[in-house]
Design a protein around this motif. Structure first.
Motif, short mmCIF file in Angstrom:
data_model
loop_
_atom_site.label_atom_id
_atom_site.label_comp_id
_atom_site.label_asym_id
_atom_site.label_seq_id
_atom_site.Cartn_x
_atom_site.Cartn_y
_atom_site.Cartn_z
N HIS A 1 21.85 -16.05 30.00
CA HIS A 1 20.92 -15.54 29.00
C HIS A 1 19.96 -16.65 28.55
N ASN B 1 17.50 -17.37 31.43
CA ASN B 1 16.51 -16.29 31.55
C ASN B 1 15.53 -16.28 30.39
N GLU C 1 17.82 -5.87 31.65
CA GLU C 1 17.38 -5.85 33.04
C GLU C 1 16.79 -4.48 33.38
N ASP C 2 15.79 -4.47 34.25
CA ASP C 2 15.09 -3.23 34.58
C ASP C 2 15.99 -2.20 35.27
N ASP C 3 17.03 -2.69 35.98
CA ASP C 3 17.93 -1.75 36.65
C ASP C 3 19.08 -1.31 35.75
N HIS D 1 19.42 -9.02 30.27
CA HIS D 1 18.70 -10.13 30.90
C HIS D 1 18.80 -11.38 30.03
N GLU E 1 13.05 -3.65 27.67
CA GLU E 1 13.38 -4.04 29.04
C GLU E 1 12.43 -5.13 29.53
N ARG E 2 12.87 -5.85 30.55
CA ARG E 2 12.11 -6.99 31.04
C ARG E 2 10.71 -6.59 31.50
#
Length: 337
Positions: A15, A18, A167-169, A174, A233-234
């Motif tokens: 974390h 990122n 995270e986008d998924d 993230h 989200e990212r």
């Protein structure tokens, strides 16, 4: 602003890494080293060239520098394969050291010390110190007291601040940060790991719009009652960082950004941003049909109204002497790849 006894605990290395990558402009990540060039009066008289940073090469043979003009320094950074260049006249080094040391006190915290150094450097920007990117020209250097007063005005003591990027998924978080403010200072800092036993990271990431309130409850249990919380989200964050000036308003309207809790001053700013975004698009269309003189008068009137709001103290950043949102508008292009 930062406590002398700051407690750092439950830090998730992923974390933190990122988060750092989100904060730092891409060009710096691509070329994480930076160059320090010491000259003697003229750029062509290079006394020392040092490459420092992640890909440090130490002192290397001087590479010719034609001038300190912005375009030349930008090309010089590319030639050296570094993300930034600092050029300083050797005759200024001693003067700067004496000036900064004379203003420092033992009871100053790190933020105040940094501001003292920044103000000293800004005085000599373009006259003994040159940088690429030109941060000395772009960054304001307010006194410490207005920053502390603004921080105290906007963020209550014994409260927590938190920010989550998913995270986008939706596989995991993230990056995250949780901080507590006490006695005017940030006293504790952690990441989601501090509450991971109360709120599973995977569960949160899978459906964060439904589960973020569990995070708020857990933070209140482990830290303090949240006063500001941000979840997104990212991909949404990257759109806000690199998109047009009204991108934040668009994402808020689409509920791709959740701010909860949102203090009154922040709601006011966000409401203003949403109105400005809508008005800005409409005004642009209308302006194209108006004479230039009329457009100029309308622009001047809008600027006077904004200045009056700041001078009256109605603006949440009135004490600072600068508007962080306006500053961001000047810096945002460094985040575009």
């Amino acid at each position: 602003m930062i406590s002398d006894e700051l407690e750092l605990s439950h830090l998730d290395a992923r974390h933190v890494r990122n988060g750092w990558r989100l904060l730092v402009p891409p060009r710096v990540l691509d070329a994480p080293a930076w160059a320090l060039v010491v000259i003697d009066r003229e750029p062509s008289k290079i006394l020392s060239l040092v490459i420092a940073g992640t890909h440090a090469r130490g002192r290397i043979d001087p590479v010719p520098l034609a001038s300190t003009e912005p375009a030349v320094l930008a090309a010089y950074a590319k030639q050296l394969e570094v993300g930034a260049v600092v050029v300083i006249d050797q005759h200024l080094i001693g003067e700067l050291s004496s000036e900064i040391e004379g203003l420092l006190r033992l009871d100053m915290d790190g933020t105040e010390q940094s501001l003292v150094a920044l103000r000293a450097l800004k005085k000599h920007a373009g006259r003994g110190v040159w940088t690429e990117p030109p941060l000395l020209e772009l960054l304001p250097a307010p006194a410490y007291e207005p920053i502390q007063r603004t921080f105290d005005l906007l963020i209550p003591d014994r409260s927590a601040l938190l920010a989550y990027v998913i995270e986008d998924d939706h596989a995991r978080v993230h990056t995250s940060i949780i901080a507590t403010k006490e006695a005017g200072n940030i006293s504790r800092v952690g990441t989601h790991r501090a509450i991971g036993d109360l709120v599973s990271e995977a569960t949160l990431a899978r459906d964060w719009n439904q589960h973020y309130k569990r995070v708020l409850t857990a933070v209140e249990e482990r830290y303090a009652k949240p006063s500001v919380g941000v979840f997104l989200e990212r991909a949404t964050l990257m759109k806000i960082l690199t998109g047009p000036s009204d991108q934040l308003a668009r994402e808020l309207n689409a509920k791709r950004v959740v701010i909860d809790p949102a203090p009154a001053w922040l709601l006011g700013l966000l409401g203003g941003a949403a109105v400005a975004a809508m008005a800005g698009r409409a005004a642009s269309a209308l302006a194209s049909m108006l004479p230039q003189a009329t457009r100029n008068r309308a622009s001047a009137l809008a600027q006077r109204a904004q200045s009056a709001m700041k001078e009256s103290g109605a603006h949440p950043f009135a004490l600072l002497g600068f508007d962080p949102l306006e500053l961001w508008q000047r810096l945002r292009h460094y985040y575009r790849v």
